[in-house]
Design a protein around this motif. Sequence first.
Motif, PDB file in Angstrom:
ATOM      1  N   PRO A  51       0.862  -1.185   0.000  1.00  0.00           N
ATOM      2  CA  PRO A  51       0.000   0.000   0.000  1.00  0.00           C
ATOM      3  C   PRO A  51       0.898   1.235   0.000  1.00  0.00           C
ATOM      4  CG  PRO A  51       0.059  -0.985   2.187  1.00  0.00           C
ATOM      5  CD  PRO A  51       0.814  -1.912   1.280  1.00  0.00           C
ATOM      6  N   TYR A  81       4.397   0.229   4.716  1.00  0.00           N
ATOM      7  CA  TYR A  81       3.862   1.030   3.611  1.00  0.00           C
ATOM      8  C   TYR A  81       4.999   1.610   2.778  1.00  0.00           C
ATOM      9  CZ  TYR A  81      -0.538   0.953   6.200  1.00  0.00           C
ATOM     10  OH  TYR A  81      -1.669   0.551   6.862  1.00  0.00           O
ATOM     11  N   LYS A 137      -4.528   0.506  -3.415  1.00  0.00           N
ATOM     12  CA  LYS A 137      -4.316   0.857  -2.007  1.00  0.00           C
ATOM     13  C   LYS A 137      -3.452   2.114  -1.888  1.00  0.00           C
ATOM     14  CE  LYS A 137      -4.645  -4.002  -0.604  1.00  0.00           C
ATOM     15  NZ  LYS A 137      -3.922  -5.153   0.015  1.00  0.00           N
ATOM     16  N   THR A 271      -1.184   5.370  10.474  1.00  0.00           N
ATOM     17  CA  THR A 271      -1.041   4.025   9.929  1.00  0.00           C
ATOM     18  C   THR A 271      -2.126   3.083  10.460  1.00  0.00           C
ATOM     19  OG1 THR A 271       0.607   3.520  11.647  1.00  0.00           O
ATOM     20  CG2 THR A 271       1.423   4.244   9.488  1.00  0.00           C
TER      21      THR A 271
END
Length: 304
Positions: A51, A81, A137, A271
């Motif tokens: 993502p 991420y 994402k 997050t």
Amino acid sequence: MKKQLFILLAFLAISSLNAQDFKTLTYFVNDSTKLELDLFLPKTKSKEKLPLLIHVHGGGFSGGKREDGHHIAKYAATQGYAAASITYTLYMKGKKFSCDGKLPEKVKAFQIAANQLWQATLFFIKNSEKYSIDTNKIFISGSSAGAETALHAAFWDRNAMALYPEKLPESFKYAGIISGSGAIMDLNLITKKNVIPALFFHGSCDVTVPYATASHHYCPPGSTGWLMLFGSYSIYNHIVDLNGTANLYTFCGGGHEYSDELFAKQPQEITSFMARVLRGEKEQSHTIINTGKACAKGEYNFCE
């Protein structure tokens, strides 16, 4: 010889520790503009595509730099991420951005920045295999002017507001948005069709970017720079009315100094929100945080 070898190894070790943990990439170039971003990637490789969070720094469209977003991008990378902090054109540099400014110039600043955020997004879509990005994402975030950029990039008609020939795919939709002390010019831009999960945080006494609904900088009617804005509280309630996912953190008594609060001091909230979105969790929550401050005389206090 052994001593020289030891010194060399020590130097290499120190250099490794101090090496940049991001890559600087050019995401857009034309005859007059070159734009870069700093990309942070998790140190542990994943078998699955990542993502992505694209962050836009604040600064009133006249200041700030992409390094201002390194704290949230670096933290996001530690949580699995890919995260990028972008440069964009500071269109208002040298121009007036308050009540004595010019309305068309303000709108143009929003439009240029939003278009460049779209171009950064397009860069990652084109290079999704190279950087192992899951294009379904992609989250966007921003502080102050960066939040206004992200909000308009998320909800503007991309065809109507396009400045560049290359556009995002018609079907593309951001996975979610995180806005620190941001606002949008028209709540009607957000509809049941295009609404996405959103996390907002804002000081309730912000007189730069309104927390609820008011003119930019609370400018009086008739000002050349008068622009109505709908801030975090108004957008949150609108998304709730649309039955969308929305979270709002209100810093009671706080001003515009809270525009980077969660990004800089509580990045786990960012997050955590993205993780919940990716798990498909739906939520609507309003968290009120007492700062111990009070609005100045004449300012609006929505916590009373």
